[in-house]
Design an enzyme around this catalytic site. Structure first.
Site, PDB file in Angstrom:
ATOM      1  N   HIS A 361       5.531  -8.048  25.721  1.00  0.00           N
ATOM      2  CA  HIS A 361       4.621  -8.987  26.388  1.00  0.00           C
ATOM      3  C   HIS A 361       5.251  -9.721  27.552  1.00  0.00           C
ATOM      4  O   HIS A 361       4.615 -10.621  28.116  1.00  0.00           O
ATOM      5  CB  HIS A 361       4.120 -10.044  25.402  1.00  0.00           C
ATOM      6  CG  HIS A 361       3.257  -9.527  24.303  1.00  0.00           C
ATOM      7  ND1 HIS A 361       1.884  -9.494  24.379  1.00  0.00           N
ATOM      8  CD2 HIS A 361       3.567  -9.021  23.092  1.00  0.00           C
ATOM      9  CE1 HIS A 361       1.389  -9.002  23.256  1.00  0.00           C
ATOM     10  NE2 HIS A 361       2.401  -8.705  22.464  1.00  0.00           N
ATOM     11  N   LYS A 552      -3.858 -22.922  30.612  1.00  0.00           N
ATOM     12  CA  LYS A 552      -2.852 -22.002  30.092  1.00  0.00           C
ATOM     13  C   LYS A 552      -1.631 -22.826  29.734  1.00  0.00           C
ATOM     14  O   LYS A 552      -1.582 -24.020  30.055  1.00  0.00           O
ATOM     15  CB  LYS A 552      -2.478 -20.938  31.117  1.00  0.00           C
ATOM     16  CG  LYS A 552      -2.176 -21.482  32.526  1.00  0.00           C
ATOM     17  CD  LYS A 552      -2.044 -20.385  33.557  1.00  0.00           C
ATOM     18  CE  LYS A 552      -3.343 -19.807  34.023  1.00  0.00           C
ATOM     19  NZ  LYS A 552      -3.588 -18.460  33.597  1.00  0.00           N
ATOM     20  N   ARG A 553      -0.635 -22.228  29.075  1.00  0.00           N
ATOM     21  CA  ARG A 553       0.589 -22.973  28.818  1.00  0.00           C
ATOM     22  C   ARG A 553       1.204 -23.419  30.139  1.00  0.00           C
ATOM     23  O   ARG A 553       1.002 -22.788  31.183  1.00  0.00           O
ATOM     24  CB  ARG A 553       1.589 -22.097  28.044  1.00  0.00           C
ATOM     25  CG  ARG A 553       1.257 -21.968  26.569  1.00  0.00           C
ATOM     26  CD  ARG A 553       1.283 -23.298  25.861  1.00  0.00           C
ATOM     27  NE  ARG A 553       2.634 -23.798  25.748  1.00  0.00           N
ATOM     28  CZ  ARG A 553       3.375 -23.719  24.639  1.00  0.00           C
ATOM     29  NH1 ARG A 553       2.871 -23.206  23.529  1.00  0.00           N
ATOM     30  NH2 ARG A 553       4.598 -24.187  24.608  1.00  0.00           N
ATOM     31  N   LYS A 558       3.759 -19.900  35.974  1.00  0.00           N
ATOM     32  CA  LYS A 558       2.291 -19.953  36.068  1.00  0.00           C
ATOM     33  C   LYS A 558       1.841 -20.856  37.210  1.00  0.00           C
ATOM     34  O   LYS A 558       0.681 -20.882  37.588  1.00  0.00           O
ATOM     35  CB  LYS A 558       1.704 -20.432  34.741  1.00  0.00           C
ATOM     36  CG  LYS A 558       1.981 -19.460  33.585  1.00  0.00           C
ATOM     37  CD  LYS A 558       1.404 -19.953  32.280  1.00  0.00           C
ATOM     38  CE  LYS A 558       1.797 -19.125  31.069  1.00  0.00           C
ATOM     39  NZ  LYS A 558       1.004 -17.904  30.880  1.00  0.00           N
ATOM     40  N   THR A 660      -4.965 -13.426  29.695  1.00  0.00           N
ATOM     41  CA  THR A 660      -6.236 -13.109  29.055  1.00  0.00           C
ATOM     42  C   THR A 660      -7.269 -14.190  29.380  1.00  0.00           C
ATOM     43  O   THR A 660      -8.473 -13.919  29.350  1.00  0.00           O
ATOM     44  CB  THR A 660      -6.075 -12.985  27.519  1.00  0.00           C
ATOM     45  OG1 THR A 660      -5.259 -14.072  27.070  1.00  0.00           O
ATOM     46  CG2 THR A 660      -5.432 -11.674  27.129  1.00  0.00           C
ATOM     47  N   LYS A 664     -11.443 -14.131  30.257  1.00  0.00           N
ATOM     48  CA  LYS A 664     -12.475 -14.988  29.644  1.00  0.00           C
ATOM     49  C   LYS A 664     -13.274 -15.719  30.723  1.00  0.00           C
ATOM     50  O   LYS A 664     -14.500 -15.821  30.644  1.00  0.00           O
ATOM     51  CB  LYS A 664     -11.809 -16.019  28.710  1.00  0.00           C
ATOM     52  CG  LYS A 664     -11.147 -15.382  27.505  1.00  0.00           C
ATOM     53  CD  LYS A 664     -10.190 -16.324  26.778  1.00  0.00           C
ATOM     54  CE  LYS A 664      -9.291 -15.515  25.848  1.00  0.00           C
ATOM     55  NZ  LYS A 664      -8.123 -16.259  25.353  1.00  0.00           N
TER      56      LYS A 664
HETATM   57  O1  RUG Z   1       2.773 -14.328  28.933  1.00  0.00           O
HETATM   58  C1  RUG Z   1       2.109 -13.333  28.220  1.00  0.00           C
HETATM   59  C2  RUG Z   1       0.712 -13.118  28.806  1.00  0.00           C
HETATM   60  O2  RUG Z   1       0.816 -12.664  30.118  1.00  0.00           O
HETATM   61  C3  RUG Z   1      -0.035 -12.105  27.966  1.00  0.00           C
HETATM   62  O3  RUG Z   1      -1.363 -12.012  28.384  1.00  0.00           O
HETATM   63  C4  RUG Z   1       0.011 -12.485  26.507  1.00  0.00           C
HETATM   64  C5  RUG Z   1      -0.618 -11.435  25.619  1.00  0.00           C
HETATM   65  O4  RUG Z   1      -0.103 -10.188  25.915  1.00  0.00           O
HETATM   66  O5  RUG Z   1       1.341 -12.672  26.057  1.00  0.00           O
HETATM   67  C6  RUG Z   1       1.994 -13.719  26.757  1.00  0.00           C
HETATM   68  N1  RUG Z   1       3.284 -13.961  26.091  1.00  0.00           N
HETATM   69  C7  RUG Z   1       4.426 -13.316  26.258  1.00  0.00           C
HETATM   70  N2  RUG Z   1       3.453 -14.897  25.170  1.00  0.00           N
HETATM   71  N3  RUG Z   1       4.684 -14.859  24.743  1.00  0.00           N
HETATM   72  C8  RUG Z   1       5.313 -13.909  25.394  1.00  0.00           C
HETATM   73  C9  RUG Z   1       6.750 -13.574  25.223  1.00  0.00           C
HETATM   74  O6  RUG Z   1       7.184 -13.731  23.904  1.00  0.00           O
END
Ligand code: RUG
Length: 818
Positions: A361, A552-553, A558, A660, A664
């Protein structure tokens, strides 16, 4: 046109709720408050859920189905009542039944705490995927941790983020079922004994120093139409009885209590990190704990049908590793097969490498997990031996591919030979899996090209792509009922199952009546959000303004601070020229920062400080407002997303794996302003370049600029507006009496080297905003673009993502439950 046939009619539903109010909760209609109504309504729905669960489990057992086991440290489920009612088709009946009882369903739904057992995108993706798995009638189990405290609750005090514990089950959770009959015992610490058999064979025996109990809690996962009800099984840690009694009998009552506390700590809290390494021993224990419990559970179920015959295991079981968090499952399965089942190494490895698949991810180096060898050695002494053995055999394959190339071996090795030896969980995951996927096309390309190019060369075809998706049931049907009703009328009511049907809206995009209806829904959703904003913050926002949303976080990549720089630029333009021509805009943020991430918390503080100043400045207020909504979470997203005109997706190209939230928002008719990053690229392909505002450097341009020696000062000195707004952060204009309170942001953007290229992208971003502003003036044109966004989001249903996994990776067949 009709939706699902309700499994209970209004009268039946009403009777069931009252029965539960009386006999489950021991109260009655006159005394019940909204919380009691929520519990009684949930209990009524849970009856349907449990019936579906029983039938599903029986059907899967009778058919001895192959199943996917989705291992994830995070599941960000949100609330379940509304979702479950929609999936059973009883939402409207329930609403009417409660109304007859004088109860407002919306108020009742607000009683449910979010199940926030995840940080952000990764955890929410897991929740969407188990929804789709059940909807597509695929045999599947989600496995994770039953955290006592989910992601912290965020309060904003004097502009700063304060973290408070989240207690999602303080007053009981109506959905979960404890299954003591499936408790597992998990070993930890201790030492490994090497035994020599009569035939000279070596046997390893792990003597753990501690045993903890894994108690399973099942959350039923209802598919849309309610036929299949799968399970999310979450493990809670408890002290094992036998261990406690040993210590207790030896006179160590206090020690016994300490061990209790230690064991229970394992599932106590979710690590509040997103994309940064926690670096905590406890986090490694959490990972091992839930993987070991889950594997034992998987094997128990397999053995019930196949006994000790391992030959069919790979036909029945596929295990998806959601990121590297569950990667320790690979050596754990090897341990079970070699040490316990006494299979030879090659047979065991062959099983492992046909069972595991891994989803990556992120490319961010700080998020690629590594554990100190010494830590694994201490907690899991047998696993470190197995990891070394896996590595040894793997490196001889590397030697065959690149003879004599020691640098290559060092690069690909599972063990990183640094000052402190580390285990690279990403490499272990790739080596131990039969398939590895990224989460959007560009991300998967970068995984192949930059992250694991040598693995791609060694095993062509192993690295692949599955673009993320979102469930349209929660993220349109349930959260945006007015738009859903409008869509039903145009394309029929089965779009939640066949999202490509939304393309049927495209032919109405130029129809003025439909445009008006579409924009009326948006306006009503904006009014509802404005009321929520006022209730949460006291700020009255103008609903005539463009609602521009970034949720978002909080992370530098970001680039919420790029958004902030642009807000400052607009503010400055308005101060310099009160007639500055812009359509009124409300910028709305929602974001949590990891508690230890100082700059992210400083950015939250800066947004709040700027918001306070601007909102109090009557010179600009008919044009500009800024809102930071506290405690962003799934249930708040459900209120914000339907009301968005503009979706901010502005990460530095190459940094956001997919995103994601972008899907949405666009699905709900927001127009994206975004970079060519992650799934934005695929969204642009779907909606068309005319219906999205793309800006900024591409992945290649980012790489070139960095290679040529990026200097943010070049942009700072060349762009007077940019310089002015950055310098503004150094004054006490936004933080009266506290000069320097926002300086850390300026410092990171200049002397800190601006690692995420905010300055390089600023002019292009501001320009895209000007284009967007101009486009909004033409309301018909805007309505058309918004409709086309909704119309072209079919690709991003999580049903399509799951179908991709099924066809390309899992090779699963649906099993229909009657
Ligand atoms: O930062 C990513 C997002 O871009 C992605 O959409 C999401 C689901 O695939 O995962 C997020 N992410 C990646 N959250 N934690 C990580 C690394 O551990």
């Amino acid at each position: 046109m009709a939706g699902l046939t309700p499994s209970l009619n209004k009268a039946e539903f009403k009777a069931s709720v009252i029965r539960h109010l009386h006999s489950t909760l021991g109260t009655d209609e006159n005394k019940a408050n909204n919380h009691a109504w929520w519990k009684a309504t949930s209990a009524a729905v849970q009856e349907l859920v449990l019936e579906g669960l029983r039938k599903t489990q029986k059907t899967h057992y009778m058919n001895d189905t192959r199943a996917v086991h989705y291992l994830s440290a995070e599941f960000l489920m949100g609330r379940l009542l509304s979702n479950n009612m929609h999936n059973f088709g009883v939402f409207t009946e329930a609403e009417k039944a409660l109304k007859e009882l004088g109860v407002n369903l919306t108020d009742v739904l607000e009683e449910e705490p979010d199940m926030a057992l995840g940080n952000g995108g990764l955890g929410r993706l897991a929740a969407c995927y188990i929804d789709s798995l059940a909807t597509l009638e695929l045999p599947a189990i989600g496995y994770g941790l039953h955290y006592e405290h989910g992601l912290f609750r965020q309060e904003i005090q004097n502009g700063e983020q304060i973290e408070r514990p989240d207690s999602w089950r303080d007053y009981g959770n109506p959905w979960e079922i404890c299954r003591p009959e499936s408790i597992q015992e998990i070993p930890l610490y201790g030492y490994v004994e090497t035994k020599y058999g009569a035939n000279g064979g070596i046997q390893k025996e792990w003597h753990p120093a501690m045993i903890v109990k894994g108690v399973p809690w099942d959350i039923p996962v209802v598919g849309y139409s309610g036929n299949t009800v799968n399970v999310l099984r979450l493990w809670q840690s408890e002290a094992s009885d036998y261990f406690n009694w040993d210590v207790f009998n030896a006179g160590g009552y206090v020690d016994a209590q300490r061990e209790n506390v230690q064991a229970e700590t394992i599932s106590k809290v979710l690590y509040p990190n997103d994309e940064t390494e926690a670096g905590k021993e406890l986090r490694l224990i959490q990972q091992y704990f839930f993987c070991a419990c889950s594997l034992k559970d998987i094997i128990r179920r397999y053995k019930r049908a196949h006994g000790d015959d391992w030959s069919r295991f790979v036909d029945q079981v596929v295990i998806q590793l959601n990121d590297t968090h569950p990667a320790i499952a690979i050596p754990e399965l090897m341990r079970i097969l070699v040490d316990r089942a006494e299979l030879d190494w090659d047979s065991a490895w062959s099983i492992c490498t046909q069972v595991f698949a891994y989803t990556n991810h992120t490319l961010l180096p700080e998020a690629l997990e590594k554990w100190p060898v010494r830590m694994i050695e201490k907690i899991l002494p047998r696993h470190i031996e197995i990891i070394y053995e896996i590595n040894h055999r793997f490196l001889s394959e590397v030697e065959k591919t690149w003879p004599g190339d020691n640098a290559m071996k060092a690069k690909l090795s599972i063990i990183e030979e640094a000052d402190e030896k580390m285990v690279r969980m990403g490499n272990l995951s790739v080596i131990g899996s039969f398939a590895v996927n990224g989460v959007a096309q560009i991300h998967s390309e970068l995984v192949k090209k930059n992250l694991f190019p040598e693995f791609e060369e060694m095993w062509p075809g192993k690295l692949t792509n599955v673009t993320n998706g979102i469930t349209p049931r929660r993220w349109l049907k349930a959260c945006n009922p007015k738009l859903s009703a409008l869509i039903d009328k145009k394309v029929g009511a089965d779009w939640p199952l066949h999202l490509n049907k939304l393309t049927g809206l495209a032919k109405h995009a130029n129809n003025k009546t439909f445009q008006k209806q579409f924009m009326k829904v948006k306006q009503e959703n904006k009014i509802a959000l404005a009321q929520e904003i006022e209730a949460l913050t006291g700020i009255k926002v103008s609903t005539k303004a463009i609602f521009d949303i970034q949720i978002k976080r909080l992370h530098e990549y970001k680039r919420q601070h790029l958004n902030l720089l642009h807000i400052l630029a607009l503010y400055r333009r308005l101060l310099e020229n009160p007639d500055y021509d812009m359509h009124p805009r409300v910028f709305i943020f929602g974001a949590k920062a990891a508690p230890g991430y100082k700059l992210a918390k400083d950015i939250i503080y800066a947004i709040n400080a700027v918001a306070e100043k601007i909102n109090a400045d009557s010179r600009v207020n008919n044009k500009l407002q800024v809102v930071f909504l506290p405690n962003y979470r799934v249930s708040l997203a459900e209120k914000m997303i339907p009301a968005a005109d503009v979706s901010e997706q502005i990460s530095t190209a190459g940094k956001e794996a997919s995103g994601t939230g972008n899907m949405k928002l666009s699905l709900n008719g927001a127009l994206t302003i975004g970079t060519l990053d992650g799934a934005n690229i695929e969204i642009a392909e779907e909606v068309g370049d005319d219906n999205i505002f793309i800006f900024g450097l591409t992945v290649d341009e980012v790489a070139d600029l960095k290679a040529s020696g990026y200097n943010p000062y070049d942009y700072y000195y060349q762009n007077p507006e940019l310089k002015a707004v950055i310098d503004w952060l150094d004054t006490d204009y936004f933080t009266p009496g506290k000069p320097g309170a926002l300086s850390s942001i300026k410092h990171s953007l200049l002397d800190g080297g601006d690692p995420y290229l905010c300055l390089a992208d600023f002019a292009s971003y501001a320009d895209a905003h000007s284009r967007l502003d101009a486009a909004y003036r033409d309301q018909q044109e805007w309505a058309k673009m918004a409709i086309l966004n909704t119309a072209h989001m079919g690709k991003f249903t999580s049903d399509r993502s799951i179908q991709d996994y099924v066809e390309n990776i899992w090779k699963l067949a649906p099993c229909s439950v009657k």
